[in-house]
Design an enzyme around this catalytic site. Sequence first.
Site, PDB file in Angstrom:
ATOM      1  N   ASP A 160     -12.124  -9.496   4.371  1.00  0.00           N
ATOM      2  CA  ASP A 160     -13.428  -9.459   3.688  1.00  0.00           C
ATOM      3  C   ASP A 160     -13.992 -10.873   3.576  1.00  0.00           C
ATOM      4  O   ASP A 160     -15.185 -11.102   3.752  1.00  0.00           O
ATOM      5  CB  ASP A 160     -13.302  -8.868   2.276  1.00  0.00           C
ATOM      6  CG  ASP A 160     -13.535  -7.366   2.249  1.00  0.00           C
ATOM      7  OD1 ASP A 160     -13.322  -6.721   3.285  1.00  0.00           O
ATOM      8  OD2 ASP A 160     -13.926  -6.849   1.187  1.00  0.00           O
ATOM      9  N   LYS A 170       3.299 -15.760   1.760  1.00  0.00           N
ATOM     10  CA  LYS A 170       3.425 -16.432   0.463  1.00  0.00           C
ATOM     11  C   LYS A 170       4.913 -16.704   0.311  1.00  0.00           C
ATOM     12  O   LYS A 170       5.585 -16.229  -0.608  1.00  0.00           O
ATOM     13  CB  LYS A 170       2.862 -15.506  -0.643  1.00  0.00           C
ATOM     14  CG  LYS A 170       2.817 -16.112  -2.021  1.00  0.00           C
ATOM     15  CD  LYS A 170       1.731 -17.147  -2.212  1.00  0.00           C
ATOM     16  CE  LYS A 170       1.849 -17.817  -3.572  1.00  0.00           C
ATOM     17  NZ  LYS A 170       0.964 -19.002  -3.711  1.00  0.00           N
ATOM     18  N   TYR A 219       0.807  -1.216   0.000  1.00  0.00           N
ATOM     19  CA  TYR A 219       0.000   0.000   0.000  1.00  0.00           C
ATOM     20  C   TYR A 219       0.844   1.272   0.000  1.00  0.00           C
ATOM     21  O   TYR A 219       0.420   2.290  -0.518  1.00  0.00           O
ATOM     22  CB  TYR A 219      -0.915   0.036   1.235  1.00  0.00           C
ATOM     23  CG  TYR A 219      -2.225  -0.691   1.062  1.00  0.00           C
ATOM     24  CD1 TYR A 219      -2.245  -2.042   0.728  1.00  0.00           C
ATOM     25  CD2 TYR A 219      -3.429  -0.035   1.234  1.00  0.00           C
ATOM     26  CE1 TYR A 219      -3.445  -2.715   0.576  1.00  0.00           C
ATOM     27  CE2 TYR A 219      -4.630  -0.697   1.089  1.00  0.00           C
ATOM     28  CZ  TYR A 219      -4.635  -2.029   0.754  1.00  0.00           C
ATOM     29  OH  TYR A 219      -5.824  -2.680   0.615  1.00  0.00           O
ATOM     30  N   ASP A 236      -6.156  -7.498   3.982  1.00  0.00           N
ATOM     31  CA  ASP A 236      -7.307  -6.806   3.385  1.00  0.00           C
ATOM     32  C   ASP A 236      -8.240  -7.834   2.751  1.00  0.00           C
ATOM     33  O   ASP A 236      -9.451  -7.838   2.978  1.00  0.00           O
ATOM     34  CB  ASP A 236      -6.796  -5.822   2.321  1.00  0.00           C
ATOM     35  CG  ASP A 236      -7.926  -5.109   1.595  1.00  0.00           C
ATOM     36  OD1 ASP A 236      -8.879  -4.689   2.267  1.00  0.00           O
ATOM     37  OD2 ASP A 236      -7.851  -4.986   0.355  1.00  0.00           O
ATOM     38  N   ASP A 292      -2.917 -18.464  -0.131  1.00  0.00           N
ATOM     39  CA  ASP A 292      -3.926 -19.113  -0.985  1.00  0.00           C
ATOM     40  C   ASP A 292      -4.614 -20.254  -0.239  1.00  0.00           C
ATOM     41  O   ASP A 292      -5.828 -20.439  -0.299  1.00  0.00           O
ATOM     42  CB  ASP A 292      -3.339 -19.564  -2.329  1.00  0.00           C
ATOM     43  CG  ASP A 292      -2.005 -20.284  -2.209  1.00  0.00           C
ATOM     44  OD1 ASP A 292      -1.439 -20.358  -1.094  1.00  0.00           O
ATOM     45  OD2 ASP A 292      -1.516 -20.786  -3.235  1.00  0.00           O
TER      46      ASP A 292
HETATM   47  C1  IPM Z   1     -10.351  -1.635   3.989  1.00  0.00           C
HETATM   48  C2  IPM Z   1     -10.622  -1.019   2.640  1.00  0.00           C
HETATM   49  C3  IPM Z   1      -9.519  -0.031   2.326  1.00  0.00           C
HETATM   50  C4  IPM Z   1      -8.215  -0.811   2.227  1.00  0.00           C
HETATM   51  C5  IPM Z   1      -9.732   0.834   1.057  1.00  0.00           C
HETATM   52  C6  IPM Z   1     -11.039   1.612   1.139  1.00  0.00           C
HETATM   53  C7  IPM Z   1      -8.582   1.754   0.792  1.00  0.00           C
HETATM   54  O1  IPM Z   1     -10.742  -2.006   1.673  1.00  0.00           O
HETATM   55  O2  IPM Z   1     -10.259  -0.882   4.976  1.00  0.00           O
HETATM   56  O3  IPM Z   1     -10.238  -2.849   4.077  1.00  0.00           O
HETATM   57  O4  IPM Z   1      -7.917  -1.420   1.184  1.00  0.00           O
HETATM   58  O5  IPM Z   1      -7.500  -0.835   3.208  1.00  0.00           O
HETATM   59 MG    MG Z   2     -10.767  -3.963   2.442  1.00  0.00          MG
END
Ligand code: IPM
Ligand code: MG
Length: 365
Positions: free
Chosen positions: A251, A191, A141, A247, A223
């Site tokens: 999710d 990884k 990032y 990240d 993975d």
């Molecule tokens: C998160 C989001 C952010 C990230 C985006 C909005 C920049 O996906 O907080 O997980 O990738 O960190």
């Molecule tokens: Mg995210």
Amino acid sequence: MEFDIAVLGGDGIGPEVTQQSVKVLKSVEGLFGHRFNIKEGDVGGASIDKHGTPVKAEVLDVAASADAVLFGAVGGPKWDDPSASMRPEEAILQLRAHLGVFANIRPVKVYPWLADSSVLKPSVTKDVDLVVIRELTGGLYYALPKGRTDTPQGLSAVDTMRYSEVEINRILRVGFELARSRQKKLASVDKANVLECSRLWRFLATQMSEDYPDVQLEHVLVDSCAMLLIQQPNRYDVIVAGNTFGDILSDEAAVLASSMGLLPSASLSDVPVAGRRIPGFYEPIHGTAPDIAGKGIANPIGSILSMAMMLRYSLSLTEEAASVERAVDRVLQDGYRTADVAVGGATTSTAEMGDQVVAALGSAG
Ligand code: IPM
Ligand code: MG
């Protein structure tokens, strides 16, 4: 006690859900006799429209000088043009870097009464209780070089993955400490079969495990982790990963809880230790959900539980945090459902959900 709280709602459903957390926070204030001084600021697309920048230096300062920051979400189709000179997401990336909140903690708990709301079988998600710890201020990032160039062969773009020993060790430390306070199982994600950064990560994790003989360390390739997290989520207690892998996996882990709308997160600049106040940044893990923004149907639970994490980690108000969590539990158990988790039947609006949490909080004392 008295605290300064920066409240940055942002875009889309961000302000709507944050408003409910503030409502619950006000109720905590009254019930427990504290004083929370709320300082609001513009971030994201809202700030681009008003001030021509995703986050003003002044807002960064308000956030840095507060005891904690309650954040909504940023972004939306209006600011999505890939050729735009600035993006709303820069607000969150700048805030994380400015506050030095390198440790993002994302707990995933499956409520038994929401088992039917999940796309996964209840037999798989039953009893899931895990935490994803994501490194938040390094790696792909932020590292340089980063950018796009025009070459004689055509366009070319570069992002850099770089991690220092210091950056890796401090996030691993959070992982080991949290695992020690829970089921004593730590899965370190990498990884290492391909990436140099991951080989350093794995080496340092193995080295640090000598300080934590009571914690069972497992190295898992990202993975494979993505597969196991859905197939056998119960094998995990604490998962620690770098910025990009964390990240993605967080999710995915959210799916276990049936809706992203339910999940909170805390971002801290130090290892959390009971009773010690660490300034932090608190946000639900969901985004701005432009499709439902302004309709009053978003789920405020992720934001309310983020506020509870704020009470615990940044304000050391442990009993207050637990009360909010119990109130949320009660409201879900009583059958109140926003549209994202409703399975037929009536749905509860964003504001009513906040009201129900306030009511449950009051009636439990
Ligand atoms: C998160 C989001 C952010 C990230 C985006 C909005 C920049 O996906 O907080 O997980 O990738 O960190
Ligand atoms: Mg995210």
